[in-house]
Enzyme design. Structure first.
Site, short mmCIF file in Angstrom:
data_model
loop_
_atom_site.label_atom_id
_atom_site.label_comp_id
_atom_site.label_asym_id
_atom_site.label_seq_id
_atom_site.Cartn_x
_atom_site.Cartn_y
_atom_site.Cartn_z
N SER A 247 0.84 -1.19 0.00
CA SER A 247 0.00 0.00 0.00
C SER A 247 0.88 1.24 0.00
O SER A 247 2.11 1.16 0.05
CB SER A 247 -0.92 0.00 1.23
OG SER A 247 -0.16 0.12 2.42
N LYS A 248 0.24 2.41 -0.04
CA LYS A 248 0.97 3.67 -0.15
C LYS A 248 1.90 3.91 1.03
O LYS A 248 2.90 4.62 0.91
CB LYS A 248 -0.02 4.83 -0.26
CG LYS A 248 -0.74 4.87 -1.61
CD LYS A 248 -1.68 6.07 -1.69
CE LYS A 248 -2.38 6.11 -3.04
NZ LYS A 248 -3.32 7.25 -3.14
#
Length: 304
Positions: A247-248
């Site tokens: 994820s980010k």
């Protein structure tokens, strides 16, 4: 049914192209070309509130940057709503689906009650037998209508996955699910089933996070008169160093960010291909032409 292998990539244009989706597109492209089949581009934009055409356009441009092309015109699900409505109405007419009028708060209360009874979350089917007068009362109250598909109450849903072997669940564990939202748009399950039948898709290669949805789609396919199962292969997730879903918070996750940082497309294609697959001799630099010649989805790793 076509004898030509037909594969597709079907992204939802709700953001930038995630590297996991880019790898899925690459694997579909490689396997389609390896088999001498057709590779199609389908944009799953039925969620009109979140989907944006600029994201779809950027997605296509990034695939071209990678050297991936597709056959025929791009298919946009937002152009096919009449086809989906016809399918939904057919299921309603056959008694295979039904109208629901619960509010979000009432649906949450159903889950609270099921949890208290130590039952899995999901819908309890209480609207299966609504009378016409009850439906009209809800309409008069201004409630939005959704449509749910009736899942079988017994038996086993099963399919063979090229990477994971036989995958099965008890049908009673899959609760009746929504196929038309309150705004009249179809959900992923319904549109996916209709489109794959219409496009004569023979091979479905996608991420393992969609395994559970396969049982719903197969039930819909049977209800729509097509009992043939496509060839399925659910690929492992791309994980962060801590083995969590990428994820980010782990840094760059979109393909655009790597392009903007100066990475060459050949390097990205090579790296993404080897995240789960490798040629038989183990070499680490492979051209896209060599990948097409050697790629076999059966040789993709099981683990993320």
């Amino acid at each position: 049914m076509t004898t030509q292998p037909r594969l597709r990539i079907a992204p939802s244009p709700t953001g930038q192209l995630h590297v996991g989706t880019a790898r899925t597109a690459l694997y579909n492209f490689l396997y389609a070309r390896h088999l001498g089949g057709r590779f199609s581009m389908r944009i799953e934009d039925t969620d009109v509130s979140r989907s944006k055409r600029e994201h779809a356009d950027a997605f296509c441009e990034m695939l071209k940057w990678m050297g991936i092309d597709w056959d025929g015109d791009i298919i946009y699900q937002s152009d096919r709503f009449e086809m989906y409505r016809t399918a939904i109405n057919s299921l309603l007419d056959q008694g295979l689906a039904y109208e629901c009028y619960e509010t979000p708060e009432e649906l949450e209360q159903i889950n609270v009650e099921r949890k208290a009874q130590k039952l899995p979350p999901g819908y309890d089917g209480r609207a299966r037998n609504l009378t016409e007068s009850q439906k009209q009362k809800f309409k008069d109250e201004g409630r939005a209508r959704t449509v749910r598909f009736i899942t079988p109450d017994s038996g086993t849903s099963e399919f063979v996955d090229a990477i994971r072997g036989t995958v099965s669940v008890q049908r009673e564990s899959v609760s009746d699910f929504v196929i038309e939202r309150g705004d009249g748009t179809p959900t992923f399950f319904l549109a996916n089933a209709v489109d794959d039948i219409d496009m004569e898709i023979t091979h479905v290669v996608r991420g393992e996070d969609l395994i559970d949805s396969t049982h719903r789609v197969l039930a819909l396919r049977r209800a729509l008169g097509n009992s043939e199962q496509p060839f399925y292969a659910h690929t492992p997730m791309i994980l962060a160093p801590d083995r969590s879903k990428l994820s980010k918070r782990h840094g760059a996750v979109s393909l655009e960010s790597y392009k903007d940082s100066g990475y060459l497309p050949e390097a990205m294609v090579n790296y993404l291909a080897l995240l789960g697959w490798s040629p038989s001799d183990g070499r680490e630099i492979v051209t896209i032409e060599e990948m097409i010649s050697e790629f076999d989805i059966h040789n993709v790793n099981h683990s993320g």
